[in-house]
Design an enzyme around this catalytic site. Structure first.
Site, short mmCIF file in Angstrom:
data_model
loop_
_atom_site.label_atom_id
_atom_site.label_comp_id
_atom_site.label_asym_id
_atom_site.label_seq_id
_atom_site.Cartn_x
_atom_site.Cartn_y
_atom_site.Cartn_z
CG ASP A 138 29.11 -75.00 23.77
OD1 ASP A 138 29.80 -73.98 23.64
OD2 ASP A 138 28.72 -75.40 24.87
CD GLU A 175 32.29 -70.14 26.52
OE1 GLU A 175 31.29 -69.48 26.82
OE2 GLU A 175 32.27 -71.40 26.55
CD GLU A 176 31.77 -74.45 27.42
OE1 GLU A 176 31.18 -74.07 28.47
OE2 GLU A 176 31.19 -74.64 26.34
CG ASP A 221 28.99 -69.82 22.02
OD1 ASP A 221 29.23 -70.99 21.65
OD2 ASP A 221 29.17 -69.45 23.20
CG HIS A 305 26.83 -76.80 28.65
ND1 HIS A 305 27.21 -75.96 29.67
CD2 HIS A 305 27.53 -76.40 27.55
CE1 HIS A 305 28.07 -75.06 29.20
NE2 HIS A 305 28.28 -75.32 27.93
ZN LIG Z 1 29.28 -74.25 26.33
#
Ligand SMILES: [Zn+2]
Ligand SMILES: *[C@@H]1O[C@H](CO)[C@@H](O)[C@H](O)[C@H]1NC(C)=O
Length: 337
Positions: A138, A175-176, A221, A305
């Site tokens: 990620d 992105e996060e 991703d 995550h």
């Molecule tokens: Zn992520």
């Protein structure tokens, strides 16, 4: 009668022109060529060089993020600089922790060419209060994979037969979400770049905006982990033809016994248009009408995550398989020799 005929032929001509614009012509590789190309693919460079250099904490606007950004830029500068334009899109945005600086990285081969295929991934990593989150899947691995494929194929991409199409690589920052995913706390980089490219910008070509020049946008991703049950779904109708091509390449490579530890087909056959519409960097481009292929496993990797999304999450056989699939796809798309 003759009027009718000419009207019909005009219609045919219009239909032909329209289908020219919407149908991409691929070359289909023979089994022999498929085997030759895929048996040359290796992951030594990703494993020992690109992936370890990217696998650092990459929270936007921090020193280790800057180190990784410089590393990525140094790799892109190893591409032929008389053919590639390497640019950054630097901006500041408000986050739940105050204003932060972000940097999208864009590499465009032959930027004067009017049709672009985009390969994209995000290089930032999610901020964790509880420890160091490395985000191996990620998206350190997808970024390393894209860099490795680019550098491996640079000569061939430059001398591609399909000279009116080119490749653009976009590595997004931010992105996060910093806290909880919302419309304003997420997708900082892709929201900014989609807006920039939707109006006159340095990414224009032949009077068209950067957005209009995109024939398709493939986003990678959460790739590289061990879950053999994870599947890729054909989610967006406008990207279906490319998805179908990726699916057929995976199938062909399997039949030719070129994939390792490959127990099932991951690009699934039945379309899932409208399902699994996952929030990710493609959304701002989707909303501007760009055809999308979102290559993301469903379900997500079990490490998603979590602090365990580290080097141990990566299955290198799976990475090799992915490299083969995307390498062959680029051969077929750009008519590489
Ligand atoms: Zn992520
Ligand atoms: C880089 O591109 C230029 C222009 O096409 C070409 O003349 C040169 O040979 C290329 N260099 C390499 C190392 O491929």
């Amino acid at each position: 009668m003759s009027n009718k005929l000419s009207f019909l032929s005009l219609l045919c001509l219009v239909a032909a022109v329209l289908s020219q614009r919407t149908t991409h012509h691929y070359v289909t590789l023979t089994s022999k060529k498929t085997k030759t190309i895929s048996s040359c693919c290796d992951i030594e460079n990703i494993k020992t060089y690109d992936f370890p250099n990217i696998l650092k904490e990459r929270v936007p606007d921090t020193p280790t993020h800057a180190t990784v950004k410089e590393y990525i830029l140094s790799r892109l500068h190893q591409l032929n600089q008389s053919r590639w334009s390497i640019t950054t899109d630097v901006f500041t945005d408000q986050t739940p922790f105050g204003p932060k600086s972000f940097t999208n990285i864009i590499a465009t081969l032959d930027p004067h060419v009017p049709k672009r295929l985009v390969l994209a991934a995000h290089y930032d990593s999610k901020y964790f209060k509880t420890g160091v989150f490395l985000g191996a899947t990620d998206s350190a691995l997808p970024v390393a994979l894209i860099l490795d494929i680019l550098l491996t194929l640079d000569d061939k991409l430059q001398s591609r037969e399909l000279q009116d199409h080119s490749l653009q690589v976009i590595l997004f920052d931010g992105e996060e979400a910093f806290k909880t995913w919302t419309d304003t706390d997420s997708l900082y980089g892709s929201r900014h770049l989609a807006e920039l490219m939707n109006s006159p910008s340095p990414y224009d070509v032949e009077g068209r905006t950067g957005i209009e020049a995109m024939e398709a946008f493939i986003l990678l991703d959460l790739l590289g982990s061990v879950d053999p049950h994870a599947l890729f779904y054909d989610t967006y109708p406008a990207g279906s033809k490319i998805f179908e091509r990726l699916r057929k390449i995976e199938k062909k490579l399997h039949q030719e016994k070129q994939l390792v530890e490959h127990t099932r087909q991951h690009f699934v056959e039945q379309a899932a248009h409208g399902y699994y519409k996952i929030q990710d960097d493609h959304i701002p481009f989707l909303n501007k009408g760009v055809p999308i292929v979102h290559v993301i496993p469903v379900p997500f990797p079990s490490q998603w995550h979590k602090l365990s999304d580290n080097a141990n999450a990566i299955n290198w056989n799976n990475v090799l398989n992915l490299k083969k699939i995307f390498t062959l796809f680029l051969y077929e798309y750009f008519h590489l020799r």
